[in-house]
Structures are given as structure tokens and as C-alpha cells.
Design a protein around this motif. Structure first.
Motif, PDB file in Angstrom:
ATOM      1  N   VAL A 157       0.865  -1.170   0.000  1.00 40.69           N
ATOM      2  CA  VAL A 157       0.000   0.000   0.000  1.00 40.69           C
ATOM      3  C   VAL A 157       0.906   1.225   0.000  1.00 40.69           C
ATOM      4  O   VAL A 157       1.609   1.486   0.979  1.00 40.69           O
ATOM      5  CB  VAL A 157      -0.933   0.018   1.227  1.00 40.69           C
ATOM      6  CG1 VAL A 157      -1.801   1.283   1.213  1.00 40.69           C
ATOM      7  CG2 VAL A 157      -1.805  -1.223   1.267  1.00 40.69           C
ATOM      8  N   ASN A 158       0.927   1.959  -1.082  1.00 37.29           N
ATOM      9  CA  ASN A 158       1.788   3.137  -1.211  1.00 37.29           C
ATOM     10  C   ASN A 158       1.068   4.372  -0.695  1.00 37.29           C
ATOM     11  O   ASN A 158       0.084   4.826  -1.283  1.00 37.29           O
ATOM     12  CB  ASN A 158       2.197   3.340  -2.672  1.00 37.29           C
ATOM     13  CG  ASN A 158       3.181   2.290  -3.146  1.00 37.29           C
ATOM     14  OD1 ASN A 158       4.254   2.134  -2.565  1.00 37.29           O
ATOM     15  ND2 ASN A 158       2.816   1.552  -4.186  1.00 37.29           N
ATOM     16  N   THR A 181      -3.251  -2.241   7.252  1.00 34.18           N
ATOM     17  CA  THR A 181      -2.241  -2.970   6.492  1.00 34.18           C
ATOM     18  C   THR A 181      -0.940  -3.037   7.278  1.00 34.18           C
ATOM     19  O   THR A 181      -0.660  -2.177   8.115  1.00 34.18           O
ATOM     20  CB  THR A 181      -1.969  -2.319   5.122  1.00 34.18           C
ATOM     21  OG1 THR A 181      -1.059  -3.129   4.380  1.00 34.18           O
ATOM     22  CG2 THR A 181      -1.363  -0.924   5.281  1.00 34.18           C
ATOM     23  N   SER A 182      -0.169  -4.076   7.024  1.00 34.80           N
ATOM     24  CA  SER A 182       1.182  -4.189   7.594  1.00 34.80           C
ATOM     25  C   SER A 182       2.240  -4.043   6.504  1.00 34.80           C
ATOM     26  O   SER A 182       3.417  -4.239   6.759  1.00 34.80           O
ATOM     27  CB  SER A 182       1.342  -5.551   8.288  1.00 34.80           C
ATOM     28  OG  SER A 182       1.201  -6.599   7.355  1.00 34.80           O
ATOM     29  N   THR A 183       1.797  -3.713   5.295  1.00 33.04           N
ATOM     30  CA  THR A 183       2.726  -3.573   4.170  1.00 33.04           C
ATOM     31  C   THR A 183       2.635  -2.182   3.556  1.00 33.04           C
ATOM     32  O   THR A 183       2.652  -2.007   2.339  1.00 33.04           O
ATOM     33  CB  THR A 183       2.441  -4.647   3.096  1.00 33.04           C
ATOM     34  OG1 THR A 183       1.046  -4.622   2.761  1.00 33.04           O
ATOM     35  CG2 THR A 183       2.810  -6.032   3.608  1.00 33.04           C
ATOM     36  N   GLY A 184       2.517  -1.181   4.417  1.00 28.69           N
ATOM     37  CA  GLY A 184       2.497   0.198   3.949  1.00 28.69           C
ATOM     38  C   GLY A 184       3.891   0.674   3.568  1.00 28.69           C
ATOM     39  O   GLY A 184       4.894   0.250   4.154  1.00 28.69           O
ATOM     40  N   GLN A 185       3.946   1.553   2.598  1.00 26.97           N
ATOM     41  CA  GLN A 185       5.218   2.097   2.126  1.00 26.97           C
ATOM     42  C   GLN A 185       5.161   3.617   2.113  1.00 26.97           C
ATOM     43  O   GLN A 185       4.203   4.205   1.600  1.00 26.97           O
ATOM     44  CB  GLN A 185       5.509   1.591   0.710  1.00 26.97           C
ATOM     45  CG  GLN A 185       5.721   0.091   0.606  1.00 26.97           C
ATOM     46  CD  GLN A 185       7.118  -0.325   1.044  1.00 26.97           C
ATOM     47  OE1 GLN A 185       8.114   0.312   0.707  1.00 26.97           O
ATOM     48  NE2 GLN A 185       7.188  -1.408   1.808  1.00 26.97           N
ATOM     49  N   LEU A 186       6.197   4.238   2.690  1.00 29.17           N
ATOM     50  CA  LEU A 186       6.367   5.682   2.659  1.00 29.17           C
ATOM     51  C   LEU A 186       7.768   5.998   2.156  1.00 29.17           C
ATOM     52  O   LEU A 186       8.701   5.217   2.397  1.00 29.17           O
ATOM     53  CB  LEU A 186       6.156   6.290   4.056  1.00 29.17           C
ATOM     54  CG  LEU A 186       4.741   6.219   4.640  1.00 29.17           C
ATOM     55  CD1 LEU A 186       4.728   6.731   6.074  1.00 29.17           C
ATOM     56  CD2 LEU A 186       3.758   7.018   3.785  1.00 29.17           C
ATOM     57  N   PRO A 187       7.943   7.122   1.480  1.00 28.28           N
ATOM     58  CA  PRO A 187       9.248   7.427   0.885  1.00 28.28           C
ATOM     59  C   PRO A 187      10.373   7.605   1.905  1.00 28.28           C
ATOM     60  O   PRO A 187      11.542   7.438   1.569  1.00 28.28           O
ATOM     61  CB  PRO A 187       8.992   8.727   0.108  1.00 28.28           C
ATOM     62  CG  PRO A 187       7.734   9.301   0.685  1.00 28.28           C
ATOM     63  CD  PRO A 187       6.920   8.128   1.126  1.00 28.28           C
TER      64      PRO A 187
END
Length: 356
Positions: A157-158, A181-187
Motif C-alpha cells: 500500500v503506497n 495494512t502491515s505492508t504500507g510504504q512511505l518514501p
């Protein structure tokens, strides 16, 4: 209004959480009676220094004394009590199976003890399958809020993308916060993150962090004729008290509607809105995404209103809805705020409370 944020533990060692996008950070503090997250102090300080809202949590285990666990947690998080939301993490882990009905009693014991010691009512964190399968009525009746977790898959999840909760809560009317979610992405971080949405603004977060009663070690001597946990200013006003709405007939609906209430069901007027000719009642889902259709407002709702002169009290120092009911030896449903609410809730300084 909602806030977006992350929860972190030792897995995020090296992260400056203050520089990561988001409104809040929940930091693991302790587990059992002998583990402190080595990143806890640094992450907590970074969160507050960045002007973000802070939450701190304890991972409960069934292999050590519950009060000792609570004392251990309170010692570690002492500098942040009154500033941070307090949370109990109720999960299933190897060697420490806690997700069973006996575990609910242990959780209640921990939450009650922390409330007695701090005056702060902690949240409970658990997954939706656990919330659905165990009997949580003791915690709901004691007015402990819920932070619910549910992952529909492990796709990346971006950026923050709060979604609806799949399914529904069985015991709580609504969740305070949702870990989706446990698969979040942040820059700002090269790795997976837990993404959370808090259903409220910063002022609402602060209410969860602050004490709603005087801690037991600091209780002053009270006049026995007054409520023991709150101070009041008594006033007399005449106003219109709205009661529940009763459905005359079961409404028609279509596949796009989540559910309908049968005839004779009741809803609270303050929990409903009218839109598109239908009466919609908020579901315990995700920041207003889910609503329950209760039928056309024109022919299925029956309003009951009464008008009388009532004595009410302005709260000077807050306490819990449940506690006030206990002090008055009355049912929680016989307490009402002046805005007509009769749901179980916290009360805060400035609120006006009617004892019906």
C-alpha cells in the motif's frame, strides 16, 4: 475528520519517526515484565518533538503477573502519561497464547489497574477475528475503546489509503482506530510499515491521552453526598430531550445497501443522517464509509420527544460514563448529555449531564 499514522517497534530501529509522513506514531514500550523496546525512548521523543500525536503500548503475556506487567509498563512510560494515548496489545504469539476467553479477563484486569493508577482509560488493540470470537462485553461496558486490526491481503500500500473494514464489529459499536495494512510504504523508510487511521482530530486524541478521573493514590476526601469522581455545577433548564427513533415498517433496499433494520428496531437520533431520501445510521466501519439504511425518512420513522424542566450538571472535572452511573446507582442508559446522546461515552470538563 481523521488522522493518519504508523505504529512502530524495534523493527524500525534507525528510523527517525518525526521525519516520516503522518499525524501520529504509536510506539511499543514494553512486553511482559522484563522487556522494554530499545527504540522506545528515542521514538517517543522524536514523535513529540515533531509535533505529532503519541501513543504507547504494552504487549500483554499470560506467563507473568498482570499487575506486575502494568506496573512495569507505567514505570517505563511515566514521562508520557497525560501526553500519550495508552494501549494494551492483545495478541497471539508463540509461547504466550492470550487470545482466549480467560485472556479477556486478564486484559480487563490490566486495563482497570492502569485506569486506577493513572486516571487514563487505555485502548485495547486486537484483530477483528478475536473481537468477533470472544465475549468483550465487560470491556465494552467499562467503556474501553478499541483499536482494531484487519489485513485483507499483503499487497503493498503506497501512502496512506484508509479503507472500509471488511465485515463488522460484534461487540463494540465503533472502533477508535483501524490498522488496515502491515505492508504500507512511505518514501522516508525503506521497509514495510503498519498504517493506521484514527477516527477523530487532534483534540479527540488528546482526550484519550488525558486522565478522566483522579488517580486512586491522589483521591481527595469528598463530601459523601456528592459524586466521588467528578465535580459538578447544578443548573436547572427546560429543554427538549430526544429519545430513540422506532421504525414503523421494514424498508425496501437494494444490493448497494449494506443492511436494513427490521421493523420495531430502534436507533439513536444523533447517530443518523438523512441522505437521498433514506435514513442512514453510521456503522462501526471506517470513518463514515459504512452506513446502515433504515428506510425512507418520510414513512418509516417515528419520533418521540418530551419537554420538561430537568436538573442537569456541568462537569468541572471529567469522569467516565460508567463511573457516573455507578455513583448514582443507576443504569448508563438513564444518563444523557444535553445534546441528547445516551450512548456509553467519556465525559469531559464542560459537558452537561442529565440524570434522568
Amino acid at each position: 475528520m481523521s488522522l493518519n499514522g504508523i505504529d512502530v517497534a524495534s523493527y524500525q530501529a534507525g528510523m527517525n519517526v518525526g521525519e516520516v509522513m503522518g499525524d501520529f506514531v504509536l510506539v511499543k514500550a514494553t512486553e511482559g515484565v522484563d522487556y522494554t523496546n530499545p527504540e522506545f525512548s528515542r521514538h517517543a521523543k522524536q514523535t513529540l518533538s515533531a509535533g505529532k500525536k503519541l501513543g504507547v503500548y504494552h504487549f500483554i503475556r499470560n506467563d507473568s503477573d498482570i499487575k506486575q506487567q502494568a506496573d512495569y509498563f507505567l514505570t517505563v512510560v511515566k514521562p508520557y502519561i497525560g501526553k500519550a494515548m495508552l494501549v494494551l496489545d492483545f495478541e497471539n504469539t508463540s509461547g504466550s497464547t492470550i487470545q482466549n476467553q480467560a485472556g479477556v479477563g486478564l486484559a480487563k484486569q490490566w486495563l482497570d489497574y492502569v485506569y486506577q493508577k493513572t486516571g487514563v482509560r487505555s485502548l485495547l488493540y486486537t484483530g477483528i477475528s478475536c473481537e468477533n470470537s470472544l465475549d468483550w462485553s465487560a470491556l465494552v461496558n467499562a467503556n474501553y475503546g478499541l483499536w482494531i486490526a484487519q489485513y485483507n491481503n499483503y499487497n503493498v500500500v503506497n501512502g496512506y489509503q484508509p479503507r472500509d473494514l471488511y465485515g463488522s464489529l460484534k461487540h463494540w459499536k465503533t472502533a477508535v482506530m483501524f490498522q488496515y495494512t502491515s505492508t504500507g510504504q512511505l518514501p522516508e523508510w525503506n521497509g514495510n510499515l503498519d498504517f493506521d487511521v484514527f477516527y477523530g482530530d487532534k483534540a479527540a486524541w488528546d482526550k484519550y491521552a488525558k486522565a478522566t478521573k483522579v488517580p486512586e493514590t491522589d483521591n481527595p476526601t469528598m463530601n459523601p453526598s456528592e459524586p466521588s469522581g467528578a465535580k459538578w455545577v447544578k443548573e436547572n433548564k427546560s429543554y427538549m430531550l430526544k429519545t430513540a427513533v422506532k421504525l414503523r415498517t421494514a424498508p425496501a433496499t437494494d444490493a448497494s445497501v449494506i443492511a436494513v433494520l427490521p421493523a420495531g428496531s430502534t436507533v439513536k437520533t444523533d447517530q443518523a443522517i438523512i441522505q437521498g431520501g433514506y435514513r442512514w445510521v453510521r456503522q462501526p466501519r471506517s470513518n463514515g464509509y459504512g452506513y446502515l439504511a433504515t428506510g425512507p425518512a418520510s414513512n418509516t420513522l417515528e419520533y418521540v420527544e418530551t419537554s420538561a424542566s430537568h436538573a442537569y450538571y456541568e462537569v468541572i472535572s471529567g469522569d467516565s460514563w460508567w463511573s457516573i452511573a455507578q455513583q448514582y446507582n443507576t443504569d448508563m442508559n438513564k444518563l444523557a448529555k444535553m445534546n441528547g446522546k445516551t450512548i456509553e461515552t467519556e465525559i469531559y470538563p464542560g459537558d452537561k449531564l442529565l440524570v434522568k
